[in-house]
Scaffold this motif. Structure first.
Motif, PDB file in Angstrom:
ATOM      1  N   ASN A  68       0.985  -1.085  -0.320  1.00  0.00           N
ATOM      2  CA  ASN A  68       0.391   0.169   0.141  1.00  0.00           C
ATOM      3  C   ASN A  68       0.913   1.563   0.374  1.00  0.00           C
ATOM      4  O   ASN A  68       0.291   2.012   0.633  1.00  0.00           O
ATOM      5  CB  ASN A  68      -0.965   0.063   1.197  1.00  0.00           C
ATOM      6  N   THR A  69       2.226   1.288  -0.397  1.00  0.00           N
ATOM      7  CA  THR A  69       2.720   2.594  -0.617  1.00  0.00           C
ATOM      8  C   THR A  69       3.438   2.796  -2.426  1.00  0.00           C
ATOM      9  O   THR A  69       4.117   3.945  -2.654  1.00  0.00           O
ATOM     10  CB  THR A  69       3.760   2.327   0.428  1.00  0.00           C
ATOM     11  N   ASP A  70       2.713   1.861  -3.032  1.00  0.00           N
ATOM     12  CA  ASP A  70       3.225   2.605  -4.296  1.00  0.00           C
ATOM     13  C   ASP A  70       2.782   4.047  -4.922  1.00  0.00           C
ATOM     14  O   ASP A  70       3.655   4.248  -5.825  1.00  0.00           O
ATOM     15  CB  ASP A  70       1.680   1.896  -5.265  1.00  0.00           C
ATOM     16  N   HIS A  71       1.781   4.350  -4.038  1.00  0.00           N
ATOM     17  CA  HIS A  71       1.760   6.572  -4.852  1.00  0.00           C
ATOM     18  C   HIS A  71       3.108   7.387  -3.867  1.00  0.00           C
ATOM     19  O   HIS A  71       2.450   7.812  -3.929  1.00  0.00           O
ATOM     20  CB  HIS A  71      -0.501   6.067  -3.516  1.00  0.00           C
ATOM     21  N   TRP A  72       3.424   6.172  -3.030  1.00  0.00           N
ATOM     22  CA  TRP A  72       3.912   7.329  -2.444  1.00  0.00           C
ATOM     23  C   TRP A  72       5.929   8.180  -3.095  1.00  0.00           C
ATOM     24  O   TRP A  72       5.851   9.051  -2.640  1.00  0.00           O
ATOM     25  CB  TRP A  72       5.694   6.387  -1.094  1.00  0.00           C
ATOM     26  N   THR A 103       4.117   9.937  -5.275  1.00  0.00           N
ATOM     27  CA  THR A 103       3.699  11.309  -6.326  1.00  0.00           C
ATOM     28  C   THR A 103       3.611  11.776  -4.761  1.00  0.00           C
ATOM     29  O   THR A 103       3.248  13.211  -4.029  1.00  0.00           O
ATOM     30  CB  THR A 103       1.789  10.596  -6.664  1.00  0.00           C
ATOM     31  N   LEU A 104       3.140  11.217  -3.276  1.00  0.00           N
ATOM     32  CA  LEU A 104       2.930  11.759  -2.199  1.00  0.00           C
ATOM     33  C   LEU A 104       4.363  12.220  -1.587  1.00  0.00           C
ATOM     34  O   LEU A 104       4.146  13.453  -0.933  1.00  0.00           O
ATOM     35  CB  LEU A 104       2.218  10.461  -1.140  1.00  0.00           C
TER      36      LEU A 104
END
Length: 257
Positions: A222-226, A228-229
């Motif tokens: 659940n960290t694939d968006h990091w 961008t984040l």
């Protein structure tokens, strides 16, 4: 006249697939933009080496693990782009650890402040001494721990992160950090910690490399968006560091030290 910073990155192969990655920036291992960049690259490069299974991440010296951002470089930031670039350095290191297929063991021999806490939080398994108190001091200089928050909260939870962030002048003990999940073990001495780290690293390096990599992916679910984040968070910090509050506070701090 201020002396130039003497930062360093050192890689020490220990055999059997175990490597030490040692960073330094005397006297307190603060993080400059160049050091952050070089550390991220070193982590990425080690991740690509088939013969490496375990990375021990540690800093030079006996006292402070990492004091966070280099205050002199923070003072030199004069526009949003420069601010974002500086804080993106922390994002690059966090993402390099997150994406590395290798298990990373953190060795925290002393105090960790600000970005140093974030660095400890990016390790997959963190061991420390009783001297490894932690503090998120960002609010005291007018910024917030925006970039490191996802990594720290992932380990200790939102409530404990809020406790650290809002009590920005307080150090929290190594045992507190262990209770909250940042440190897995706390030792009385550096020698005891180092023995435990070598024992753990040697044991882990004997396991199936594919299994370790698969487990690492689960750790970081659940960290694939990091990507961008953390870029967005770097922009927030880059804006805040330009505030008059921060500029004046940093000026006062550097004059006192």
């Amino acid at each position: 006249m201020q002396q130039p910073k003497m930062h360093s990155i050192r890689i020490e192969p220990l055999g059997l697939g175990v490597v030490k990655l040692v960073f330094g920036n005397p006297p307190t291992n603060s993080m400059s933009i160049v050091l952050l960049e070089e550390l991220a690259i070193a982590i990425e490069n080690l991740g690509e080496q088939e013969e490496v299974q375990i990375i021990i991440l540690q800093s030079e010296g006996e006292r402070t693990f990492c004091s966070g951002a280099d205050f002199n470089e923070l003072m030199a930031i004069n526009d949003r782009d420069a601010g974002k670039i500086f804080f993106t350095g922390f994002a690059k290191v966090i993402n390099a650890c997150r994406k590395s297929p290798k298990i990373i063991i953190g060795r925290i021999q002393g105090k960790a402040i600000g970005g140093g806490v974030g660095l400890a939080a990016t390790a997959d398994y963190c061991l420390a001494t009783k001297f490894a108190a932690i503090k998120l001091s960002e609010l005291t200089i007018g910024i917030i721990p925006a970039v490191i928050e996802p990594a720290v909260e992932r380990k200790i939870g939102l409530s404990s992160f809020a406790t650290l962030a809002l009590n920005a002048t307080d150090f929290f003990s190594a045992n507190w950090a262990k209770e909250k999940g940042l440190f897995m073990e706390v030792f009385e001495t550096v020698d005891e910690m180092d023995k435990a780290i070598i024992d753990l690293a040697t044991r882990l390096s004997s396991y199936n490399p594919a299994a370790l990599t698969a487990l690492k992916k689960i750790f970081w679910k659940n960290t694939d968006h990091w990507d961008t984040l953390l870029e967005e968070r770097a922009e927030i910090s880059g804006k805040l560091v330009l505030s008059s509050f921060t500029k004046e506070t940093l000026q006062t701090f550097t004059q006192q030290h």
